[in-house]
Write a protein that holds these residues in place. Structure first.
Motif, short mmCIF file in Angstrom:
data_model
loop_
_atom_site.label_atom_id
_atom_site.label_comp_id
_atom_site.label_asym_id
_atom_site.label_seq_id
_atom_site.Cartn_x
_atom_site.Cartn_y
_atom_site.Cartn_z
N PRO A 117 7.51 -5.03 1.41
CA PRO A 117 7.12 -5.34 0.03
C PRO A 117 5.76 -4.78 -0.37
O PRO A 117 5.48 -4.64 -1.55
N ALA A 118 4.91 -4.46 0.61
CA ALA A 118 3.60 -3.87 0.29
C ALA A 118 3.68 -2.37 0.09
O ALA A 118 2.66 -1.71 -0.10
N GLY A 119 4.88 -1.79 0.14
CA GLY A 119 5.03 -0.36 -0.07
C GLY A 119 4.78 0.45 1.18
O GLY A 119 4.29 1.57 1.12
N LEU A 120 5.12 -0.10 2.35
CA LEU A 120 4.82 0.58 3.61
C LEU A 120 6.08 1.04 4.33
O LEU A 120 6.07 1.26 5.53
N ASP A 121 7.20 1.19 3.63
CA ASP A 121 8.43 1.57 4.30
C ASP A 121 8.39 3.04 4.70
O ASP A 121 7.72 3.84 4.10
N ILE A 122 9.14 3.39 5.72
CA ILE A 122 9.33 4.79 6.07
C ILE A 122 10.82 5.07 6.07
O ILE A 122 11.62 4.23 6.46
N LEU A 123 11.18 6.25 5.58
CA LEU A 123 12.56 6.69 5.69
C LEU A 123 12.64 7.48 6.98
O LEU A 123 12.22 8.63 7.05
N ALA A 124 13.13 6.84 8.04
CA ALA A 124 13.16 7.49 9.35
C ALA A 124 14.31 8.49 9.39
O ALA A 124 15.42 8.16 9.76
N VAL A 125 14.02 9.72 8.98
CA VAL A 125 15.05 10.74 8.93
C VAL A 125 15.65 10.97 10.31
O VAL A 125 16.83 11.25 10.47
N SER A 181 -4.84 5.29 -0.72
CA SER A 181 -3.85 4.29 -1.11
C SER A 181 -4.52 2.98 -1.52
O SER A 181 -5.48 2.54 -0.88
N PRO A 182 -4.04 2.33 -2.60
CA PRO A 182 -4.60 1.03 -2.98
C PRO A 182 -4.17 -0.10 -2.05
O PRO A 182 -4.66 -1.21 -2.17
N VAL A 183 -3.23 0.18 -1.13
CA VAL A 183 -2.75 -0.84 -0.20
C VAL A 183 -3.43 -0.70 1.15
O VAL A 183 -3.99 -1.67 1.69
N VAL A 184 -3.40 0.49 1.76
CA VAL A 184 -4.03 0.73 3.06
C VAL A 184 -5.48 1.10 2.82
O VAL A 184 -5.80 2.25 2.50
N VAL A 185 -6.39 0.12 2.97
CA VAL A 185 -7.77 0.32 2.51
C VAL A 185 -8.80 0.40 3.63
O VAL A 185 -9.94 0.79 3.38
N THR A 186 -8.45 0.02 4.86
CA THR A 186 -9.41 0.12 5.97
C THR A 186 -8.72 0.67 7.20
O THR A 186 -7.49 0.56 7.36
N ARG A 187 -9.52 1.26 8.07
CA ARG A 187 -9.04 1.77 9.35
C ARG A 187 -10.12 1.47 10.39
O ARG A 187 -11.27 1.89 10.24
#
Length: 470
Positions: free
Chosen positions: A399-407, A428-434
């Protein structure tokens, strides 16, 4: 030190250079079209470039050795690499058949892997059974064709690579436009993002390559060096309601990585903690979910398991956070409490003489983790090639927009890392720190673990023997 320092500076960047992104897009489009329209010419060019790169790399590596350290095997290795490079440069068709056979072997391996996924999906009636079955049969077909005529079938492989590059370029473009529109609107809606995952042979190796580079960097640092503080942090000043951890281990099967996530102050780690139910060398097991306090869990991973953790902090809107918690609660409703061997010994359900040295027991002793077994749904069975730690994290955090389409059909920690890292670097406005978490490791004897489930009494204790969880 200079090399490792430049690696860290490059890795800690907080944004992608737009010019570099544009260059990647046009390079992918150009070479993809070349492979599609003139596959044989593109293959000849690729062979020549590979020959030059291999030749220069081999000569550079040999010259970097001190004269007194150059051994006969080094000279023989250099001579062998030079011969292969010259063959690639002037007589590429001589190597066409061996390269075709290698690709045939790779497609055969893909057939076996996809076949395992298909069998497991059909057996448990999971989504993806038709996709895995089709991919398995296609992989077998390509393998047979390549083994039958390895040299003549290479252009067909080139066409497949061209299609992949064009898909990659298209998704680069779509992702760039989407991020630009989001920045203009200043919104972070619930949306399903499509990401083209890395080829499995690259994504599986990525965590191992990362841990080697980080270990090289940490091994050259001295106490008091500038930038010596840990953890290493990069990001934007935003609250993070969740965090995804990518586990990096320097040896064994753990080099393929592991993924879990923090929601609030609690970490949720899905895996095959029930070692009594392991099947097919641990590829299949009963699905179990460990729930532990975040600080104690991180300390256990860093000090006992000797891991490096890369944490990607997620900034969630109230709507996203609630949706994520609802998804997690739905999963928890399909679980039941489960006791590891150490907890059974503590409660008198197993004899005191029994040695509890499984990963779940170590985790329970160190953190007081609650471990639950999934009884219903697709995650009731852990399957390393399908319903694994990455698939569960992606299901909860989708739901946070972190899906991957695993081809490639196989979610891997490397694919998830690449997707999160790209989102972070693209703003990205969702992934903000590393953040990089690494333990201070010292040699010497370690104290024994207290045989109790109390987390407070064990915060700074470590067991006698290391056992990786992945």
């Amino acid at each position: 030190m200079k090399k490792n320092g430049s690696f860290l500076r490059r890795w800690m960047r907080t944004s992608i250079d737009p010019a570099l992104s544009a260059l990647q897009f046009f390079a992918a489009v150009g070479f993809g079209l070349w492979l599609l329209i003139w596959p044989q010419t593109a293959l000849d060019f690729l062979a020549a470039v590979t020959a030059v790169v291999v030749l220069l790399s081999a000569i550079g590596s040999y010259r970097s050795l001190q004269e007194q350290r150059r051994k006969t095997r080094d000279r023989l290795a250099l001579a062998g690499v030079v011969c292969i490079a010259l063959l690639l440069l002037f007589l590429p068709h001589w190597l066409a058949a061996p390269v075709g056979i290698l690709f045939g072997a790779w497609f055969l391996l893909l057939f076996l892997v996809r076949g395992l996924c298909a069998v497991e999906c059909w057996r448990r009636d999971l989504h993806g059974k038709y996709r895995h079955s089709t991919a398995s049969l296609l992989s077998l077909l390509f393998s047979i064709l390549l083994f039958a005529s390895p040299a003549s079938r290479l252009p067909a492989v080139a066409v497949l690579c061209g299609v992949y590059l064009l898909l990659y370029a298209l998704l680069l473009l779509v992702d760039g436009i989407a991020e630009w529109l989001l920045r203009r609107s200043q919104r972070t809606p619930l949306r399903r993002r499509i990401q083209l995952s890395l080829p499995i042979f690259l994504s599986a190796l990525l965590p191992g390559k990362l841990v080697d580079e980080f270990n090289d960097y940490f091994s050259t640092r001295k106490e008091g060096d500038a930038g010596d503080s840990l953890p290493l942090f990069a990001g934007r000043e935003k609250d993070t309601q969740a965090e995804v951890f990518i586990h990096l281990v320097s040896r064994g099967m753990g080099r393929t990585g592991h993924v879990d996530f923090r929601l609030g102050d609690t970490v949720y780690s899905y895996g095959c903690y029930d070692h009594h139910s392991h099947r097919v060398f641990g590829l299949i097991s009963d699905g179990t979910l460990a729930i532990a306090p975040a600080d104690l869990y991180r300390q256990h991973c860093l000090s006992f398991e000797r891991k490096i953790l890369i944490g990607f902090g997620l900034h969630l809107s109230p709507e996203q956070e609630q949706k994520t918690r609802d998804t997690l609660q739905h999963l928890l409703e399909q679980t039941e409490s489960w006791m590891c061997d150490a907890e059974k010994i503590e409660k008198g359900l197993l004899p005191r003489e029994k040695k509890a040295k499984d990963a779940a027991s170590y985790l329970w002793r160190a953190t007081g983790a609650q471990i639950r077994k999934v009884k219903e749904g697709p995650f009731s069975t852990y399957f390393a090639l399908n319903t694994n730690c990455v698939q569960l994290a992606d299901t909860i955090l989708g739901p946070a927009g972190l899906d991957i389409l695993a081809v490639n059909g196989i979610p891997t920690p490397g694919s998830y890392y690449a997707m999160l890292n790209r989102q972070f670097e693209s703003g990205s406005p969702v992934v903000v720190t590393r953040t990089v978490y690494a333990g201070r490791l010292t040699k010497g004897a370690r104290p024994k673990m207290e045989k109790t489930g109390s987390a407070d009494a064990k915060e700074n204790r470590k067991p006698e023997k290391r056992e990786d969880i992945a």
